[in-house]
Design an enzyme around this catalytic site. Structure first.
Site, PDB file in Angstrom:
ATOM      1  N   GLU A  11       5.970 -16.638  -9.838  1.00  0.00           N
ATOM      2  CA  GLU A  11       5.514 -15.311  -9.425  1.00  0.00           C
ATOM      3  C   GLU A  11       5.059 -14.459 -10.609  1.00  0.00           C
ATOM      4  O   GLU A  11       4.075 -13.743 -10.509  1.00  0.00           O
ATOM      5  CB  GLU A  11       6.709 -14.669  -8.734  1.00  0.00           C
ATOM      6  CG  GLU A  11       6.537 -13.355  -8.115  1.00  0.00           C
ATOM      7  CD  GLU A  11       7.824 -12.935  -7.392  1.00  0.00           C
ATOM      8  OE1 GLU A  11       7.747 -12.007  -6.616  1.00  0.00           O
ATOM      9  OE2 GLU A  11       8.916 -13.526  -7.614  1.00  0.00           O
ATOM     10  N   HIS A  56      11.961 -39.904  -4.861  1.00  0.00           N
ATOM     11  CA  HIS A  56      11.218 -40.354  -3.681  1.00  0.00           C
ATOM     12  C   HIS A  56       9.763 -39.906  -3.732  1.00  0.00           C
ATOM     13  O   HIS A  56       9.106 -39.833  -2.691  1.00  0.00           O
ATOM     14  CB  HIS A  56      11.892 -39.829  -2.403  1.00  0.00           C
ATOM     15  CG  HIS A  56      13.263 -40.404  -2.203  1.00  0.00           C
ATOM     16  ND1 HIS A  56      13.479 -41.728  -1.893  1.00  0.00           N
ATOM     17  CD2 HIS A  56      14.489 -39.835  -2.306  1.00  0.00           C
ATOM     18  CE1 HIS A  56      14.783 -41.948  -1.802  1.00  0.00           C
ATOM     19  NE2 HIS A  56      15.419 -40.816  -2.053  1.00  0.00           N
ATOM     20  N   LYS A 116       5.045  -5.087  -3.666  1.00  0.00           N
ATOM     21  CA  LYS A 116       6.397  -4.989  -3.106  1.00  0.00           C
ATOM     22  C   LYS A 116       6.298  -4.628  -1.623  1.00  0.00           C
ATOM     23  O   LYS A 116       5.351  -3.949  -1.222  1.00  0.00           O
ATOM     24  CB  LYS A 116       7.136  -3.886  -3.865  1.00  0.00           C
ATOM     25  CG  LYS A 116       8.628  -3.888  -3.666  1.00  0.00           C
ATOM     26  CD  LYS A 116       9.330  -4.442  -4.852  1.00  0.00           C
ATOM     27  CE  LYS A 116      10.816  -4.482  -4.698  1.00  0.00           C
ATOM     28  NZ  LYS A 116      11.358  -5.709  -5.301  1.00  0.00           N
ATOM     29  N   LYS A 142      10.715 -17.285  -8.856  1.00  0.00           N
ATOM     30  CA  LYS A 142      10.644 -16.201  -9.838  1.00  0.00           C
ATOM     31  C   LYS A 142       9.720 -16.603 -10.979  1.00  0.00           C
ATOM     32  O   LYS A 142       8.932 -15.807 -11.464  1.00  0.00           O
ATOM     33  CB  LYS A 142      12.059 -15.920 -10.355  1.00  0.00           C
ATOM     34  CG  LYS A 142      12.298 -14.545 -10.827  1.00  0.00           C
ATOM     35  CD  LYS A 142      12.902 -13.629  -9.786  1.00  0.00           C
ATOM     36  CE  LYS A 142      12.072 -13.486  -8.558  1.00  0.00           C
ATOM     37  NZ  LYS A 142      12.794 -12.923  -7.441  1.00  0.00           N
ATOM     38  N   ASN A 194      -1.998   2.556   6.019  1.00  0.00           N
ATOM     39  CA  ASN A 194      -1.283   1.302   5.735  1.00  0.00           C
ATOM     40  C   ASN A 194      -1.175   0.542   7.041  1.00  0.00           C
ATOM     41  O   ASN A 194      -0.963   1.148   8.086  1.00  0.00           O
ATOM     42  CB  ASN A 194       0.138   1.575   5.236  1.00  0.00           C
ATOM     43  CG  ASN A 194       0.145   2.117   3.827  1.00  0.00           C
ATOM     44  OD1 ASN A 194      -0.880   2.179   3.167  1.00  0.00           O
ATOM     45  ND2 ASN A 194       1.322   2.534   3.375  1.00  0.00           N
ATOM     46  N   GLY A 195      -1.244  -0.775   6.964  1.00  0.00           N
ATOM     47  CA  GLY A 195      -1.154  -1.590   8.182  1.00  0.00           C
ATOM     48  C   GLY A 195      -2.463  -2.317   8.401  1.00  0.00           C
ATOM     49  O   GLY A 195      -3.313  -2.379   7.507  1.00  0.00           O
ATOM     50  N   TRP A 208      -3.257  -2.510  -1.486  1.00  0.00           N
ATOM     51  CA  TRP A 208      -3.136  -3.970  -1.609  1.00  0.00           C
ATOM     52  C   TRP A 208      -4.073  -4.526  -0.555  1.00  0.00           C
ATOM     53  O   TRP A 208      -3.842  -4.355   0.640  1.00  0.00           O
ATOM     54  CB  TRP A 208      -1.689  -4.396  -1.339  1.00  0.00           C
ATOM     55  CG  TRP A 208      -1.458  -5.866  -1.509  1.00  0.00           C
ATOM     56  CD1 TRP A 208      -1.194  -6.528  -2.680  1.00  0.00           C
ATOM     57  CD2 TRP A 208      -1.441  -6.862  -0.474  1.00  0.00           C
ATOM     58  NE1 TRP A 208      -1.029  -7.867  -2.434  1.00  0.00           N
ATOM     59  CE2 TRP A 208      -1.182  -8.103  -1.094  1.00  0.00           C
ATOM     60  CE3 TRP A 208      -1.643  -6.844   0.899  1.00  0.00           C
ATOM     61  CZ2 TRP A 208      -1.110  -9.307  -0.376  1.00  0.00           C
ATOM     62  CZ3 TRP A 208      -1.564  -8.025   1.613  1.00  0.00           C
ATOM     63  CH2 TRP A 208      -1.301  -9.241   0.978  1.00  0.00           C
ATOM     64  N   CYS A 240       0.864  -1.176   0.000  1.00  0.00           N
ATOM     65  CA  CYS A 240       0.000   0.000   0.000  1.00  0.00           C
ATOM     66  C   CYS A 240       0.905   1.232   0.000  1.00  0.00           C
ATOM     67  O   CYS A 240       1.971   1.226   0.598  1.00  0.00           O
ATOM     68  CB  CYS A 240      -0.940   0.087   1.185  1.00  0.00           C
ATOM     69  SG  CYS A 240      -2.147  -1.233   1.277  1.00  0.00           S
ATOM     70  N   GLU A 260      14.820 -20.437  -5.761  1.00  0.00           N
ATOM     71  CA  GLU A 260      14.634 -19.068  -6.230  1.00  0.00           C
ATOM     72  C   GLU A 260      14.174 -19.055  -7.696  1.00  0.00           C
ATOM     73  O   GLU A 260      13.345 -18.241  -8.096  1.00  0.00           O
ATOM     74  CB  GLU A 260      15.919 -18.249  -6.021  1.00  0.00           C
ATOM     75  CG  GLU A 260      15.952 -16.882  -6.637  1.00  0.00           C
ATOM     76  CD  GLU A 260      14.750 -15.983  -6.319  1.00  0.00           C
ATOM     77  OE1 GLU A 260      13.980 -16.275  -5.400  1.00  0.00           O
ATOM     78  OE2 GLU A 260      14.574 -15.003  -7.055  1.00  0.00           O
ATOM     79  N   ARG A 269       3.705  -0.757  -4.768  1.00  0.00           N
ATOM     80  CA  ARG A 269       3.446  -1.210  -3.404  1.00  0.00           C
ATOM     81  C   ARG A 269       2.040  -1.764  -3.220  1.00  0.00           C
ATOM     82  O   ARG A 269       1.683  -2.211  -2.131  1.00  0.00           O
ATOM     83  CB  ARG A 269       3.654  -0.053  -2.435  1.00  0.00           C
ATOM     84  CG  ARG A 269       5.048   0.519  -2.488  1.00  0.00           C
ATOM     85  CD  ARG A 269       5.174   1.621  -1.493  1.00  0.00           C
ATOM     86  NE  ARG A 269       5.149   1.090  -0.148  1.00  0.00           N
ATOM     87  CZ  ARG A 269       6.221   0.832   0.568  1.00  0.00           C
ATOM     88  NH1 ARG A 269       7.407   1.048   0.072  1.00  0.00           N
ATOM     89  NH2 ARG A 269       6.116   0.358   1.779  1.00  0.00           N
TER      90      ARG A 269
END
Ligand code: F6R
Length: 606
Positions: free
Chosen positions: A487, A503, A601, A484, A99-100, A73, A2, A480, A27
């Site tokens: 995502e 296995h 982000k 990526k 925000n929060g 967000w 946000c 990673e 964000r």
């Protein structure tokens, strides 16, 4: 996560707020809104969707020189016009952006509803506007403080009130807020990205700070109404670092910036004479380093995977037992904190709530934490006892790239310094230094193969499901790589230790499920080749991310060769090839690479 902007001055606020929101859109990008105070009260425009949709909805004549804005967000309530911020009380006297998370929002919503307040959104934030509006306090400062007393949770908050024109009241508790100081104008933002075009003078608020912001300046105070004195500091980032510079995507730009970013983190930190690294900011002397019995690395998502890579580097180079743990888990299991363990927090943003809370848990129990952090002065950086900045420069794309490479290099520097105080020989130290010095050129070489990587990516883009496999040093690389890929391409990609495939997951291998195998040229190449044969025998298509030196025998894999460095450092380079694979697969699929769905982000909520 946000974004908040605010403006008070002599210019029309709306265009400044919209421009700021565009800068902060990384964000959070499910909805956006602005509220501007003019002579006839507060006007609000908010829309589900991107900032450009908000911009189209804002009337040309939208007067007022004080305003706040938000890009969201979603946490409480879906991405709708009603749930978008700003939120106001029924009479639109008070308007807030936040925000929060307000943890006791549902209790407060019930209380307000019982009192006849009609709530117009499903958000936790709306209660704040109503609580402030109901206050009978004589000043905005006291009204906000009174409302905050009822609130449990975290906030970065900006408030405007029709009874107090030309003023923004801000409060910070667990979610970043910065003031920008201009000439007869002031700015508010959750992130410097929104400020750099207007001013280089900023004030970082701390948790527990509030501030009254007017065109003439700012006054900070504490929750017990004590005035505090904070002086602006200069920000070193320039506005153009937040521009895409002709690249189609920030992610592409940031991948391409890696050689320069690598140079920056290494600069001045390598000591050939003693074959060591100099990380003065660790605040650890040789005696303290020698007493470290264990290293525990804490990070989230990709930072956690690079933390695993860092743990293997530290164990191998410094011969200190080391492991990484997802910081989102750490605090919930009441971890034992040992005084001879060195805790290392790793974060690009320095804001990730899970990592910040993990650091606070360690510190509360008397542990020592150092940070590998990109954003200077960020909350995690300030909480740590020491550390090193990553100097990757601002990262705008949601999918992290250059910051991760610099995290890996940061771990290499840390391992070198710890190792040279312990048992690493000077010749091995010098060998690693020489390897580190070659990294920027090696990175250039990988980036020069982009066209070939794009072709390979094209062949993977249509797979519904993929495996990424690696062994020992290669496993964090595989994790990673899968992260990526999923995502930004929205393809299911799963990382496995190469030896674990047989296995269970081998049951899923078929001609429709490709595997990207991490196969460095090292003592395990033969083992990796054997596993590739097992995949091939089940008709699984194979891409081997490897070295030209590696003999893959008769395996018919598509080869992606990256330059070979020192064995301990090879993983850093292998990851970069996987970034380009993910990027080009997502581009081929036509996705919004910089703003992948559902993500944002800097995850500042738990
Ligand atoms: C993935 C990604 C995330 C972050 C994670 C931690 O590309 O960017 O997984 O790595 O959210 O973020 P920081 O490093 O800011 O703590």
């Amino acid at each position: 996560m946000c974004g908040i902007v605010g403006y008070v001055g002599n210019q029309p606020a709306a265009p400044i707020l919209i421009e700021g929101l565009t800068r902060l859109e990384y964000r959070g990008y499910d909805s956006a809104g602005i509220a501007v105070m003019g002579p006839n009260g507060i006007r609000i425009v908010k829309r589900a969707g991107r900032v450009r949709e908000l911009e189209a909805a804002v009337p040309k004549r939208f007067g007022g020189k004080t305003g706040i804005g938000h890009t969201r967000w979603a946490t409480h309530g879906g991405p709708t016009d009603d749930n978008a911020h700003p939120h106001a009380d029924a009479a639109s006297k008070v308007c807030v952006v936040h925000n929060g998370i307000i943890d006791n929002a549902s209790t407060l919503r019930d209380l307000l509803s019982t009192d006849g307040v009609q709530l117009r959104s499903e958000t936790d934030t709306e209660v704040i506007a109503h609580l402030i509006a109901r206050s009978t306090a004589a000043t905005l400062e006291d009204a906000v403080l009174e409302a905050l007393q009822s609130i449990e949770g975290t906030y970065g908050l900006a408030v405007i009130h029709v009874d107090f024109p030309g003023r923004i009241l801000v409060a910070r508790h667990g979610s970043p807020l910065i003031l920008g100081v201009g000439d007869k104008e002031m700015f508010v933002a959750s992130d410097v990205a929104a400020l750099v075009r207007h001013t280089s003078q900023v004030v970082h608020l701390d948790d527990g700070d509030l501030a009254t912001v007017t065109a003439a300046g700012f006054q900070t105070f504490t929750t017990d109404r004590r005035t505090t004195h904070k002086s602006p500091t200069s920000i070193e980032v320039s506005a153009h670092e937040y521009d895409a510079d002709g690249y189609a995507h920030f992610m592409h730009k940031e991948i391409m910036e890696q050689p320069a970013a690598a140079e920056r983190i290494l600069r001045g930190r390598l000591d050939d004479r003693f074959g060591t690294a100099h990380l003065g900011g660790l605040n650890l002397d040789a005696r303290e380093i020698r007493s470290v019995k264990r290293v525990k690395i804490l990070g989230c998502g990709s930072a956690y995977y690079v933390g695993q890579l860092g743990a293997s580097l530290i164990e191998e180079v410094a011969r200190i037992p080391a492991e990484a743990e997802a910081s989102s888990e750490f605090r919930y299991r009441n971890p034992v904190i040992e005084s001879d363990t060195l805790y290392v927090a790793v974060s690009q943003s320095g804001e990730t709530a899970d990592t910040l809370l993990a650091v606070q848990e360690v510190k509360r129990k008397g542990g020592r934490v150092i940070g590998l952090i990109n954003v200077v002065g960020s909350a995690i950086a300030r909480e740590c006892d020491g550390g090193l900045y990553l100097h990757a420069g601002p990262e705008v794309a949601v999918a992290s790239t250059k910051a991760l490479t610099n995290m890996a290099l940061g771990f290499a520097l840390l391992a070198l310094q710890l190792g040279r105080v312990r048992d690493l020989s000077v010749s091995d130290g010098r060998r690693l230094i020489a390897g580190l010095r070659r990294i920027p050129a090696d990175l250039e070489q990988i980036l020069a193969t982009e066209e070939e990587l794009a072709v390979v990516a094209g062949s993977l883009a249509d797979a519904e499901s993929l495996f990424f496999v690696g062994r020992v040093r290669g496993f964090p690389v595989a994790r990673e790589g899968a992260q990526k890929f999923k995502e930004i391409s929205y393809r299911h990609a799963e990382a496995y230790q190469t030896g674990e495939l047989k296995h269970g997951p081998l049951a899923l291998i078929s001609e429709r499920v490709p595997t990207v195998a991490i196969v460095p040229s090292d003592e395990l190449t033969d083992r990796n080749v054997a596993a590739m044969h097992e995949i091939e025998a089940r008709k699984g298509p194979l891409v081997a991310v490897t070295h030209a030196e590696a003999d893959l025998g008769s395996v018919a894999a598509v080869r992606v060769d990256v330059p070979k460095n020192e064995p301990e450092l090879d993983s850093i380079l292998l990851i970069v090839a996987l970034q380009l694979l993910a990027y080009h697969a997502a581009v081929k699929l036509g996705h919004d690479v910089d703003k992948p769905r559902n993500l944002a982000k800097s995850v500042t909520v738990e």
